[in-house]
Design a protein around this motif. Structure first.
Motif, PDB file in Angstrom:
ATOM      1  N   MET A  89       0.844  -1.190   0.000  1.00  0.00           N
ATOM      2  CA  MET A  89       0.000   0.000   0.000  1.00  0.00           C
ATOM      3  C   MET A  89       0.883   1.245   0.000  1.00  0.00           C
ATOM      4  O   MET A  89       1.859   1.323   0.745  1.00  0.00           O
ATOM      5  CB  MET A  89      -0.894  -0.017   1.231  1.00  0.00           C
ATOM      6  N   SER A  90       0.555   2.227  -0.821  1.00  0.00           N
ATOM      7  CA  SER A  90       1.328   3.468  -0.894  1.00  0.00           C
ATOM      8  C   SER A  90       0.897   4.426   0.206  1.00  0.00           C
ATOM      9  O   SER A  90      -0.283   4.524   0.537  1.00  0.00           O
ATOM     10  CB  SER A  90       1.139   4.136  -2.251  1.00  0.00           C
ATOM     11  N   GLN A  91       1.849   5.141   0.740  1.00  0.00           N
ATOM     12  CA  GLN A  91       1.585   6.127   1.782  1.00  0.00           C
ATOM     13  C   GLN A  91       1.185   7.442   1.122  1.00  0.00           C
ATOM     14  O   GLN A  91       1.847   7.904   0.186  1.00  0.00           O
ATOM     15  CB  GLN A  91       2.850   6.312   2.617  1.00  0.00           C
ATOM     16  N   LEU A  92       0.108   8.057   1.615  1.00  0.00           N
ATOM     17  CA  LEU A  92      -0.323   9.371   1.132  1.00  0.00           C
ATOM     18  C   LEU A  92       0.125  10.424   2.127  1.00  0.00           C
ATOM     19  O   LEU A  92      -0.262  10.392   3.298  1.00  0.00           O
ATOM     20  CB  LEU A  92      -1.842   9.411   0.939  1.00  0.00           C
ATOM     21  N   ALA A 142       9.215  10.894  -3.110  1.00  0.00           N
ATOM     22  CA  ALA A 142       7.864  10.657  -3.638  1.00  0.00           C
ATOM     23  C   ALA A 142       7.915   9.925  -4.965  1.00  0.00           C
ATOM     24  O   ALA A 142       8.849  10.083  -5.752  1.00  0.00           O
ATOM     25  CB  ALA A 142       7.123  11.982  -3.795  1.00  0.00           C
ATOM     26  N   GLY A 143       6.891   9.118  -5.210  1.00  0.00           N
ATOM     27  CA  GLY A 143       6.777   8.414  -6.474  1.00  0.00           C
ATOM     28  C   GLY A 143       5.773   9.054  -7.413  1.00  0.00           C
ATOM     29  O   GLY A 143       5.829   8.868  -8.625  1.00  0.00           O
ATOM     30  N   SER A 144       4.829   9.829  -6.838  1.00  0.00           N
ATOM     31  CA  SER A 144       3.819  10.505  -7.641  1.00  0.00           C
ATOM     32  C   SER A 144       3.255  11.677  -6.854  1.00  0.00           C
ATOM     33  O   SER A 144       3.469  11.785  -5.650  1.00  0.00           O
ATOM     34  CB  SER A 144       2.696   9.538  -8.045  1.00  0.00           C
ATOM     35  N   MET A 145       2.542  12.544  -7.566  1.00  0.00           N
ATOM     36  CA  MET A 145       1.971  13.735  -6.954  1.00  0.00           C
ATOM     37  C   MET A 145       0.459  13.717  -7.140  1.00  0.00           C
ATOM     38  O   MET A 145      -0.043  13.352  -8.210  1.00  0.00           O
ATOM     39  CB  MET A 145       2.556  14.985  -7.603  1.00  0.00           C
ATOM     40  N   LEU A 146      -0.271  14.091  -6.094  1.00  0.00           N
ATOM     41  CA  LEU A 146      -1.722  14.188  -6.114  1.00  0.00           C
ATOM     42  C   LEU A 146      -2.100  15.647  -5.947  1.00  0.00           C
ATOM     43  O   LEU A 146      -1.548  16.340  -5.079  1.00  0.00           O
ATOM     44  CB  LEU A 146      -2.319  13.345  -4.973  1.00  0.00           C
ATOM     45  N   GLY A 191       4.162   1.035  -3.692  1.00  0.00           N
ATOM     46  CA  GLY A 191       5.033   1.994  -4.348  1.00  0.00           C
ATOM     47  C   GLY A 191       5.496   3.083  -3.414  1.00  0.00           C
ATOM     48  O   GLY A 191       5.182   3.098  -2.219  1.00  0.00           O
ATOM     49  N   ALA A 192       6.257   3.999  -3.988  1.00  0.00           N
ATOM     50  CA  ALA A 192       6.776   5.148  -3.239  1.00  0.00           C
ATOM     51  C   ALA A 192       5.612   6.035  -2.814  1.00  0.00           C
ATOM     52  O   ALA A 192       4.512   5.945  -3.369  1.00  0.00           O
ATOM     53  CB  ALA A 192       7.764   5.918  -4.114  1.00  0.00           C
ATOM     54  N   PRO A 193       5.836   6.914  -1.837  1.00  0.00           N
ATOM     55  CA  PRO A 193       4.756   7.765  -1.344  1.00  0.00           C
ATOM     56  C   PRO A 193       4.109   8.623  -2.428  1.00  0.00           C
ATOM     57  O   PRO A 193       4.757   9.026  -3.400  1.00  0.00           O
ATOM     58  CB  PRO A 193       5.450   8.650  -0.308  1.00  0.00           C
ATOM     59  N   ILE A 194       2.835   8.893  -2.228  1.00  0.00           N
ATOM     60  CA  ILE A 194       2.065   9.824  -3.049  1.00  0.00           C
ATOM     61  C   ILE A 194       2.051  11.139  -2.280  1.00  0.00           C
ATOM     62  O   ILE A 194       1.646  11.176  -1.119  1.00  0.00           O
ATOM     63  CB  ILE A 194       0.623   9.320  -3.254  1.00  0.00           C
ATOM     64  N   LEU A 195       2.478  12.213  -2.920  1.00  0.00           N
ATOM     65  CA  LEU A 195       2.604  13.503  -2.247  1.00  0.00           C
ATOM     66  C   LEU A 195       1.472  14.425  -2.665  1.00  0.00           C
ATOM     67  O   LEU A 195       1.310  14.722  -3.850  1.00  0.00           O
ATOM     68  CB  LEU A 195       3.958  14.123  -2.608  1.00  0.00           C
ATOM     69  N   LEU A 196       0.676  14.863  -1.707  1.00  0.00           N
ATOM     70  CA  LEU A 196      -0.412  15.804  -1.945  1.00  0.00           C
ATOM     71  C   LEU A 196       0.114  17.210  -1.711  1.00  0.00           C
ATOM     72  O   LEU A 196       0.531  17.542  -0.594  1.00  0.00           O
ATOM     73  CB  LEU A 196      -1.593  15.496  -1.018  1.00  0.00           C
ATOM     74  N   GLN A 197       0.104  18.028  -2.764  1.00  0.00           N
ATOM     75  CA  GLN A 197       0.619  19.401  -2.711  1.00  0.00           C
ATOM     76  C   GLN A 197      -0.541  20.387  -2.796  1.00  0.00           C
ATOM     77  O   GLN A 197      -1.465  20.198  -3.588  1.00  0.00           O
ATOM     78  CB  GLN A 197       1.534  19.658  -3.913  1.00  0.00           C
ATOM     79  N   GLY A 198      -0.457  21.504  -2.030  1.00  0.00           N
ATOM     80  CA  GLY A 198      -1.507  22.518  -2.112  1.00  0.00           C
ATOM     81  C   GLY A 198      -2.857  21.894  -1.833  1.00  0.00           C
ATOM     82  O   GLY A 198      -3.029  21.155  -0.868  1.00  0.00           O
ATOM     83  N   ALA A 221     -11.873  11.609   5.412  1.00  0.00           N
ATOM     84  CA  ALA A 221     -12.124  10.232   4.982  1.00  0.00           C
ATOM     85  C   ALA A 221     -11.088   9.248   5.514  1.00  0.00           C
ATOM     86  O   ALA A 221     -11.173   8.053   5.256  1.00  0.00           O
ATOM     87  CB  ALA A 221     -12.152  10.167   3.450  1.00  0.00           C
ATOM     88  N   GLY A 222     -10.103   9.747   6.257  1.00  0.00           N
ATOM     89  CA  GLY A 222      -9.072   8.883   6.820  1.00  0.00           C
ATOM     90  C   GLY A 222      -8.090   8.351   5.787  1.00  0.00           C
ATOM     91  O   GLY A 222      -7.493   7.292   5.986  1.00  0.00           O
ATOM     92  N   LEU A 223      -7.868   9.102   4.709  1.00  0.00           N
ATOM     93  CA  LEU A 223      -6.993   8.623   3.646  1.00  0.00           C
ATOM     94  C   LEU A 223      -5.576   9.197   3.696  1.00  0.00           C
ATOM     95  O   LEU A 223      -4.707   8.755   2.952  1.00  0.00           O
ATOM     96  CB  LEU A 223      -7.625   8.921   2.274  1.00  0.00           C
TER      97      LEU A 223
END
Length: 195
Positions: free
Chosen positions: A1-4, A51-55, A119-126, A137-139
């Motif tokens: 599971m990827s970390q957000l 980070a592996g991706s950006m959200l 995978g690598a962490p998903i990074l939420l920006q802004g 939602a506890g995500l």
């Protein structure tokens, strides 16, 4: 599971609006109103490496995609990594070419499904609105906060005012800097079911 991971510049009173500047907000650019210390932003370089991706939400995607692709020296890894945009209205024709692979997600269920992949962490920006919804939602699994010594009053808040069970966070890293900024990294332990 990827970390957000939600990463944010935030004031002491929880405002995340316009930290680097945007029109229409009285206190715009408040992160520039403290002495610049390079070490404060070491977390940003680390995030880009890990980070592996950006959200992003739609508004942040449209703001960032207008500027970041030209910042090849500042954001080479952010620019190359896959992007996920949560939007009910954005279409494929609205996506910027040359800013990495971009996928549109339509709802929080699709974000939850994205997290299921290893995978690598998903990074939420802004993306203040999206961050509040994901938190409720506890995500969100981790918070990377740079807390600036300002009380801004009005502005978009990091936290919603939704009536929900209290959420436990565990401080895993912190540092205070000479300009009054503090780095606080918290892991989300979970919601307290007793409340």
């Amino acid at each position: 599971m990827s970390q957000l991971i939600y990463t944010a510049f935030v004031s002491l009173d929880g405002v995340v609006e316009a930290p680097g500047g945007e029109p229409g907000y009285r206190n715009t650019g408040w992160t520039f109103a403290v002495d610049f210390l390079e070490e404060v932003y070491g977390l940003k370089a680390r995030e880009q490496d890990e980070a592996g991706s950006m959200l992003l939400g739609r508004v942040s995607y449209q703001s960032f995609s207008a500027v970041w692709p030209q910042m090849v020296d500042e954001f080479p890894k952010y620019n190359a990594m896959p992007k996920y945009v949560v939007s009910r209205t954005l279409g494929e024709g609205d996506l910027v070419e040359g800013w990495g692979t971009t996928t549109i997600l339509r709802n929080l269920d699709e974000v939850a499904a994205l997290k299921q992949a290893e995978g690598a962490p998903i990074l939420l920006q802004g993306s203040a609105t999206l961050a509040r919804d994901l938190s409720d939602a506890g995500l969100i699994d981790r918070y990377h906060l740079l807390v600036f010594p300002w009380v801004l009053g009005a502005g978009k808040r990091m936290w919603s005012d939704t009536d929900k069970p209290r959420q436990k966070l565990e401080l895993v890293e912190s540092e205070a800097y000479g300009n009054g900024v503090q780095k606080l990294i918290y892991d989300v332990v979970g919601f307290d079911p007793e409340v």
